[in-house]
Enzyme design. Sequence first.
Site, PDB file in Angstrom:
ATOM      1  N   THR A  87      -6.136   1.362  -5.374  1.00 28.98           N
ATOM      2  CA  THR A  87      -5.680  -0.034  -5.249  1.00 28.98           C
ATOM      3  C   THR A  87      -6.372  -0.936  -6.264  1.00 28.98           C
ATOM      4  O   THR A  87      -5.735  -1.796  -6.882  1.00 28.98           O
ATOM      5  CB  THR A  87      -5.959  -0.609  -3.848  1.00 28.98           C
ATOM      6  OG1 THR A  87      -5.524   0.323  -2.859  1.00 28.98           O
ATOM      7  CG2 THR A  87      -5.237  -1.922  -3.645  1.00 28.98           C
ATOM      8  N   ASP A 123       1.412  -0.130  -4.875  1.00 32.16           N
ATOM      9  CA  ASP A 123       0.169  -0.061  -5.668  1.00 32.16           C
ATOM     10  C   ASP A 123      -0.020   1.289  -6.363  1.00 32.16           C
ATOM     11  O   ASP A 123      -0.507   1.361  -7.484  1.00 32.16           O
ATOM     12  CB  ASP A 123      -1.071  -0.460  -4.847  1.00 32.16           C
ATOM     13  CG  ASP A 123      -1.374   0.454  -3.668  1.00 32.16           C
ATOM     14  OD1 ASP A 123      -0.508   1.279  -3.284  1.00 32.16           O
ATOM     15  OD2 ASP A 123      -2.490   0.331  -3.110  1.00 32.16           O
ATOM     16  N   HIS A 124       0.380   2.383  -5.685  1.00 34.16           N
ATOM     17  CA  HIS A 124       0.206   3.732  -6.252  1.00 34.16           C
ATOM     18  C   HIS A 124       0.891   4.710  -5.316  1.00 34.16           C
ATOM     19  O   HIS A 124       1.408   4.315  -4.274  1.00 34.16           O
ATOM     20  CB  HIS A 124      -1.279   4.086  -6.420  1.00 34.16           C
ATOM     21  CG  HIS A 124      -2.091   3.825  -5.178  1.00 34.16           C
ATOM     22  ND1 HIS A 124      -1.983   4.612  -4.045  1.00 34.16           N
ATOM     23  CD2 HIS A 124      -2.960   2.837  -4.856  1.00 34.16           C
ATOM     24  CE1 HIS A 124      -2.783   4.144  -3.111  1.00 34.16           C
ATOM     25  NE2 HIS A 124      -3.384   3.052  -3.559  1.00 34.16           N
ATOM     26  N   HIS A 169      -1.273   3.481   4.781  1.00 31.98           N
ATOM     27  CA  HIS A 169      -2.320   4.117   3.975  1.00 31.98           C
ATOM     28  C   HIS A 169      -2.609   5.499   4.552  1.00 31.98           C
ATOM     29  O   HIS A 169      -2.567   5.677   5.764  1.00 31.98           O
ATOM     30  CB  HIS A 169      -3.586   3.239   4.026  1.00 31.98           C
ATOM     31  CG  HIS A 169      -4.665   3.648   3.070  1.00 31.98           C
ATOM     32  ND1 HIS A 169      -5.385   4.816   3.194  1.00 31.98           N
ATOM     33  CD2 HIS A 169      -5.133   3.029   1.956  1.00 31.98           C
ATOM     34  CE1 HIS A 169      -6.247   4.902   2.198  1.00 31.98           C
ATOM     35  NE2 HIS A 169      -6.123   3.836   1.431  1.00 31.98           N
ATOM     36  N   GLU A 208       0.811  -1.211   0.000  1.00 34.26           N
ATOM     37  CA  GLU A 208       0.000   0.000   0.000  1.00 34.26           C
ATOM     38  C   GLU A 208       0.853   1.274   0.000  1.00 34.26           C
ATOM     39  O   GLU A 208       1.760   1.424   0.829  1.00 34.26           O
ATOM     40  CB  GLU A 208      -0.937  -0.034   1.219  1.00 34.26           C
ATOM     41  CG  GLU A 208      -1.857   1.172   1.379  1.00 34.26           C
ATOM     42  CD  GLU A 208      -2.763   1.402   0.182  1.00 34.26           C
ATOM     43  OE1 GLU A 208      -3.387   0.446  -0.292  1.00 34.26           O
ATOM     44  OE2 GLU A 208      -2.847   2.562  -0.285  1.00 34.26           O
TER      45      GLU A 208
HETATM   46  C1  GP9 Z   1      -8.868  -0.912   0.769  1.00 40.47           C
HETATM   47  C2  GP9 Z   1      -7.422  -0.765   0.484  1.00 40.47           C
HETATM   48  C3  GP9 Z   1      -7.064   0.670   0.231  1.00 40.47           C
HETATM   49  O1  GP9 Z   1      -9.312  -2.208   0.951  1.00 40.47           O
HETATM   50  O2  GP9 Z   1      -7.005  -1.604  -0.538  1.00 40.47           O
HETATM   51  O3  GP9 Z   1      -7.588   1.136  -0.938  1.00 40.47           O
HETATM   52  P1  GP9 Z   1      -7.102   2.514  -1.605  1.00 40.47           P
HETATM   53  O4  GP9 Z   1      -7.741   3.633  -0.830  1.00 40.47           O
HETATM   54  O5  GP9 Z   1      -5.628   2.582  -1.520  1.00 40.47           O
HETATM   55  O6  GP9 Z   1      -7.593   2.429  -2.991  1.00 40.47           O
HETATM   56 MN    MN Z   2      -3.966   1.532  -2.159  1.00 42.03          MN
END
Ligand code: GP9
Ligand code: MN
Length: 420
Positions: A82, A256-257, A197, A38
């Site tokens: 994500t 992921d980003h 996150h 994440e």
């Molecule tokens: C939620 C997690 C975060 O289940 O994968 O999502 P994001 O906000 O990064 O898209």
């Molecule tokens: Mn994410």
Amino acid sequence: GSEINEIESYMRDNTESKEKSEMFGVAKDKNVIFVSVESMQNFTLDSKINGEEVTPFMNDLKESKDTIFFPNFYHQTAQGKTSDSEFIVENSMYPLPRGSVYFTHAQNEYNALPEILNENDYYTSVFHANNKSFWNRDVMYDNISYDKFHGEESYEATPQNSFGWGLEDKAFFEQSIKYLKAQEEPFYSKFITLTHHFPFELPEDKANIDKYDSGSRTLNHYFPTARYTDESLEQFFQQLKDAGLYEDSIIVLMGDHYGISEYHNKAMAQFLGKEEITPYDHVQLQRVPFMIHIPGYEGGKQYDKIAGQIDVKPTLMHLLGIEEENDLSFGTDLFTEDRKGYIAMRDGSFVSDKYVYSDDICYDRETGEQVSEEQAEACQPIKEKVDKELGYSDSIIYGDLFRFYNFEEGQQQEKEESEE
Ligand code: GP9
Ligand code: MN
């Protein structure tokens, strides 16, 4: 069906790997443990807070003789965050310009990685300690044939092992091991971490590195949670070894980003020791970690070539020695020499070997300087291809065009036969 024919021709001419590299089948029949990390950005690797490495485990891992590391790997996500990164990795297609494909087109026909792996005798699963319907994952996962999705209810969350978004990564990995061990081999298992996150909150007693000091609370807090997740990965590797799963697996780590948005450019410039974050810097900040760890491989190296999430599916299939002659992908396996030479972002920006293009400006990739008007013309043909490709990918999704495509035979072949 005529548009899909056109798209197929484009892909065969532009993205199809014409030859097999020496990496083909290197990880044949191995388990694949894919960790979607994440909000982890590349600038975090090798950076320090008060003299301390933020991600010491990943820093060592990327240098390991068993690791292939791509320092110029870009995320290509848009609003679906994500879920977009998952979609890109599973399908080697682009996310949509607005919304999340996972929500808007979860019922489409796809030829996704878990489906292909299922057909090749892999057991496929996802581990993520959040509500199963978040990003509509339960519906999409079902459609693309994951055998099992371990969501929130597979885990024991307590006030001690949870904060922010829920179960913390260390507990998440630890509690996942028993499920992983019980799986039939070979398996493909995707782990999606959560602790690092936005808004990057971490209880003081769980932080092992200082916060940064700037005008951005978000950037300041980013580093302790990044360290936390790095520690959770280190523990996970140890747990895999203890469980006897490490030797027979390859472990892929991918950010992921971005975690730090452009709203924090001022603080970011301060952290990076720059005067400002230009559109060029912004694109370069979209690099996320991507490393493939193959225990016992010993041929580890760093590939400096440009790469993106779009390339992950063909790359993994290549390593596993899986041939899908008629699969359609916008990316290419990262070991072939014959690649299309650019990585497209969803907003139309791109990176090529020589240039970075963003906000209608063409920059020299090496220096970050805007190129002369004459030189800038070299960006135009690439820009046209990028727009064409994004449009093709959108057409496939909006029109659910894979309904009209035969993944076993390939469309063109079918057409030729019917013309005979
Ligand atoms: C939620 C997690 C975060 O289940 O994968 O999502 P994001 O906000 O990064 O898209
Ligand atoms: Mn994410």
